[in-house]
Design a protein around this motif. Structure first.
Motif, PDB file in Angstrom:
ATOM      1  N   VAL A  57      19.664  12.758  10.841  1.00  0.00           N
ATOM      2  CA  VAL A  57      18.590  12.664  10.943  1.00  0.00           C
ATOM      3  C   VAL A  57      17.819  11.153  10.951  1.00  0.00           C
ATOM      4  O   VAL A  57      18.527  10.467  11.076  1.00  0.00           O
ATOM      5  CB  VAL A  57      18.806  12.554   9.545  1.00  0.00           C
ATOM      6  CG1 VAL A  57      19.816  11.423   8.390  1.00  0.00           C
ATOM      7  CG2 VAL A  57      17.198  12.792   7.871  1.00  0.00           C
ATOM      8  N   GLY A  58      16.508  10.790  10.541  1.00  0.00           N
ATOM      9  CA  GLY A  58      16.207   9.619  11.558  1.00  0.00           C
ATOM     10  C   GLY A  58      14.548   9.982  10.261  1.00  0.00           C
ATOM     11  O   GLY A  58      13.830  10.588   9.620  1.00  0.00           O
ATOM     12  N   LEU A  59      13.648   8.204  10.299  1.00  0.00           N
ATOM     13  CA  LEU A  59      12.484   8.794   9.284  1.00  0.00           C
ATOM     14  C   LEU A  59      11.509   7.219  10.740  1.00  0.00           C
ATOM     15  O   LEU A  59      11.848   6.698  10.983  1.00  0.00           O
ATOM     16  CB  LEU A  59      12.986   7.372   7.758  1.00  0.00           C
ATOM     17  CG  LEU A  59      13.087   8.161   7.069  1.00  0.00           C
ATOM     18  CD1 LEU A  59      13.642   7.491   6.278  1.00  0.00           C
ATOM     19  CD2 LEU A  59      12.938   9.845   6.675  1.00  0.00           C
ATOM     20  N   VAL A  60      10.369   8.279  10.844  1.00  0.00           N
ATOM     21  CA  VAL A  60       9.185   7.844  10.911  1.00  0.00           C
ATOM     22  C   VAL A  60       8.118   6.927  10.015  1.00  0.00           C
ATOM     23  O   VAL A  60       7.998   7.166   8.861  1.00  0.00           O
ATOM     24  CB  VAL A  60       7.582   8.254  11.182  1.00  0.00           C
ATOM     25  CG1 VAL A  60       6.364   7.774  12.265  1.00  0.00           C
ATOM     26  CG2 VAL A  60       8.995   8.888  13.019  1.00  0.00           C
ATOM     27  N   ALA A  61       8.396   6.058   9.869  1.00  0.00           N
ATOM     28  CA  ALA A  61       7.974   4.992   8.466  1.00  0.00           C
ATOM     29  C   ALA A  61       6.702   3.923   9.306  1.00  0.00           C
ATOM     30  O   ALA A  61       6.223   3.081  10.323  1.00  0.00           O
ATOM     31  CB  ALA A  61       8.518   4.033   8.225  1.00  0.00           C
ATOM     32  N   ASN A  62       5.741   4.242   9.077  1.00  0.00           N
ATOM     33  CA  ASN A  62       4.442   4.342   9.486  1.00  0.00           C
ATOM     34  C   ASN A  62       3.126   3.634   8.639  1.00  0.00           C
ATOM     35  O   ASN A  62       2.744   3.992   7.199  1.00  0.00           O
ATOM     36  CB  ASN A  62       3.285   5.383   9.885  1.00  0.00           C
ATOM     37  CG  ASN A  62       2.495   4.754  10.119  1.00  0.00           C
ATOM     38  OD1 ASN A  62       1.696   3.965  10.710  1.00  0.00           O
ATOM     39  ND2 ASN A  62       1.041   5.933  11.014  1.00  0.00           N
ATOM     40  N   PHE A  63       3.162   2.021   8.589  1.00  0.00           N
ATOM     41  CA  PHE A  63       2.856   1.170   7.212  1.00  0.00           C
ATOM     42  C   PHE A  63       1.538   1.255   7.513  1.00  0.00           C
ATOM     43  O   PHE A  63       0.729   0.864   6.918  1.00  0.00           O
ATOM     44  CB  PHE A  63       3.397   0.166   7.640  1.00  0.00           C
ATOM     45  CG  PHE A  63       4.638  -0.037   7.435  1.00  0.00           C
ATOM     46  CD1 PHE A  63       5.268  -0.438   6.011  1.00  0.00           C
ATOM     47  CD2 PHE A  63       6.137   0.164   7.636  1.00  0.00           C
ATOM     48  CE1 PHE A  63       6.451  -0.492   5.371  1.00  0.00           C
ATOM     49  CE2 PHE A  63       7.568   0.122   7.721  1.00  0.00           C
ATOM     50  CZ  PHE A  63       7.165  -0.338   6.037  1.00  0.00           C
ATOM     51  N   GLY A  64       0.679   2.232   8.882  1.00  0.00           N
ATOM     52  CA  GLY A  64      -0.453   1.282   8.780  1.00  0.00           C
ATOM     53  C   GLY A  64      -1.927   2.310   8.216  1.00  0.00           C
ATOM     54  O   GLY A  64      -2.901   2.088   8.188  1.00  0.00           O
ATOM     55  N   LEU A  65      -1.059   3.332   7.113  1.00  0.00           N
ATOM     56  CA  LEU A  65      -1.612   3.988   6.428  1.00  0.00           C
ATOM     57  C   LEU A  65      -2.163   3.803   4.540  1.00  0.00           C
ATOM     58  O   LEU A  65      -1.920   2.773   3.953  1.00  0.00           O
ATOM     59  CB  LEU A  65      -0.957   5.699   5.742  1.00  0.00           C
ATOM     60  CG  LEU A  65      -0.672   6.457   7.143  1.00  0.00           C
ATOM     61  CD1 LEU A  65       0.442   7.745   6.769  1.00  0.00           C
ATOM     62  CD2 LEU A  65      -1.953   6.573   8.458  1.00  0.00           C
ATOM     63  N   ASP A  66      -3.317   3.975   4.028  1.00  0.00           N
ATOM     64  CA  ASP A  66      -3.249   3.780   3.102  1.00  0.00           C
ATOM     65  C   ASP A  66      -2.688   4.386   1.786  1.00  0.00           C
ATOM     66  O   ASP A  66      -2.126   2.758   0.962  1.00  0.00           O
ATOM     67  CB  ASP A  66      -4.485   3.964   2.706  1.00  0.00           C
ATOM     68  CG  ASP A  66      -6.072   4.076   3.090  1.00  0.00           C
ATOM     69  OD1 ASP A  66      -5.894   2.719   3.545  1.00  0.00           O
ATOM     70  OD2 ASP A  66      -7.439   4.818   3.397  1.00  0.00           O
ATOM     71  N   ARG A  67      -1.738   5.430   2.090  1.00  0.00           N
ATOM     72  CA  ARG A  67      -0.838   5.303   1.368  1.00  0.00           C
ATOM     73  C   ARG A  67       0.634   5.217   2.036  1.00  0.00           C
ATOM     74  O   ARG A  67       0.361   5.644   2.416  1.00  0.00           O
ATOM     75  CB  ARG A  67      -0.918   6.336  -0.145  1.00  0.00           C
ATOM     76  CG  ARG A  67      -2.160   6.874  -0.266  1.00  0.00           C
ATOM     77  CD  ARG A  67      -2.405   7.497  -1.531  1.00  0.00           C
ATOM     78  NE  ARG A  67      -1.540   9.004  -0.704  1.00  0.00           N
ATOM     79  CZ  ARG A  67      -0.878   9.746  -2.039  1.00  0.00           C
ATOM     80  NH1 ARG A  67      -0.783   9.831  -3.338  1.00  0.00           N
ATOM     81  NH2 ARG A  67      -0.292  10.911  -1.121  1.00  0.00           N
ATOM     82  N   MET A  68       1.769   4.526   1.733  1.00  0.00           N
ATOM     83  CA  MET A  68       3.075   4.543   1.982  1.00  0.00           C
ATOM     84  C   MET A  68       3.696   5.717   2.261  1.00  0.00           C
ATOM     85  O   MET A  68       3.891   6.212   3.626  1.00  0.00           O
ATOM     86  CB  MET A  68       3.874   3.740   2.112  1.00  0.00           C
ATOM     87  CG  MET A  68       5.326   3.636   2.613  1.00  0.00           C
ATOM     88  SD  MET A  68       4.924   2.278   4.254  1.00  0.00           S
ATOM     89  CE  MET A  68       5.450   3.662   5.328  1.00  0.00           C
ATOM     90  N   ILE A  69       3.460   6.561   1.173  1.00  0.00           N
ATOM     91  CA  ILE A  69       4.599   8.155   1.541  1.00  0.00           C
ATOM     92  C   ILE A  69       3.473   8.783   2.011  1.00  0.00           C
ATOM     93  O   ILE A  69       4.304   9.910   2.511  1.00  0.00           O
ATOM     94  CB  ILE A  69       4.414   8.703  -0.455  1.00  0.00           C
ATOM     95  CG1 ILE A  69       5.182   9.621  -0.466  1.00  0.00           C
ATOM     96  CG2 ILE A  69       2.728   9.298  -0.539  1.00  0.00           C
ATOM     97  CD1 ILE A  69       6.482   8.973  -1.289  1.00  0.00           C
ATOM     98  N   ASP A  70       2.380   8.877   2.815  1.00  0.00           N
ATOM     99  CA  ASP A  70       1.559   9.338   3.545  1.00  0.00           C
ATOM    100  C   ASP A  70       2.147   9.592   4.417  1.00  0.00           C
ATOM    101  O   ASP A  70       2.205  10.094   6.359  1.00  0.00           O
ATOM    102  CB  ASP A  70       0.165   9.684   3.440  1.00  0.00           C
ATOM    103  CG  ASP A  70      -0.277  10.321   2.121  1.00  0.00           C
ATOM    104  OD1 ASP A  70       0.172  10.791   1.441  1.00  0.00           O
ATOM    105  OD2 ASP A  70      -1.277   9.882   1.630  1.00  0.00           O
TER     106      ASP A  70
END
Length: 132
Positions: free
Chosen positions: A107-120
């Motif tokens: 398992v891994g995670l893509v974490a995109n901080f560029g969106l308005d809501r982090m959960i998205d």
């Protein structure tokens, strides 16, 4: 080989750290800044964190020593691909899946901080080759 509950706890800690950083700073910073801050948060939480870990690729007997560079590896079990883009792209998930397959991790995670809501911006990727 991997305890699902332990992996779930690690990924939950990662998501919580991402949300906290995003809540405090919002979108708009460079990926490298989010990467450093996320690594620091996870280390403070007791996790072993490796940043910018080189990942070799072996193909038909040829070894490419510096083929890839992983943003963050947590507890030698979960890969995080850090992004700071306005839109999530499927290529980010594919890139992460490649890392998971090479490392033989589940398992891994893509974490995109560029969106308005982090959960998205959180995308959990499962390596189907590792899932029983």
């Amino acid at each position: 080989m991997f305890d699902d509950s332990h992996l779930d706890q690690i990924t939950e800690n990662i998501v919580d750290a991402c949300i906290q950083i995003h809540r405090d700073l919002g979108p708009g910073l460079f990926e490298s800044v989010y990467e450093v801050l996320l690594a620091d948060e996870l280390e403070r939480g007791g996790h072993k964190v490796e940043r910018q870990k080189e990942l070799p690729l072996t193909y038909r007997g040829r070894i490419l020593e510096h083929a890839f560079r992983i943003d963050i590896l947590v507890d030698q079990r979960v890969v995080i691909e850090v992004k700071a883009t306005e839109k999530s792209a499927r290529i980010h998930a594919r890139q992460l899946l490649t890392y998971l397959r090479i490392l033989r991790l589940p398992v891994g995670l893509v974490a995109n901080f560029g969106l308005d809501r982090m959960i998205d911006g959180i995308n959990r990727i499962n390596n189907a080759r590792m899932v029983p």
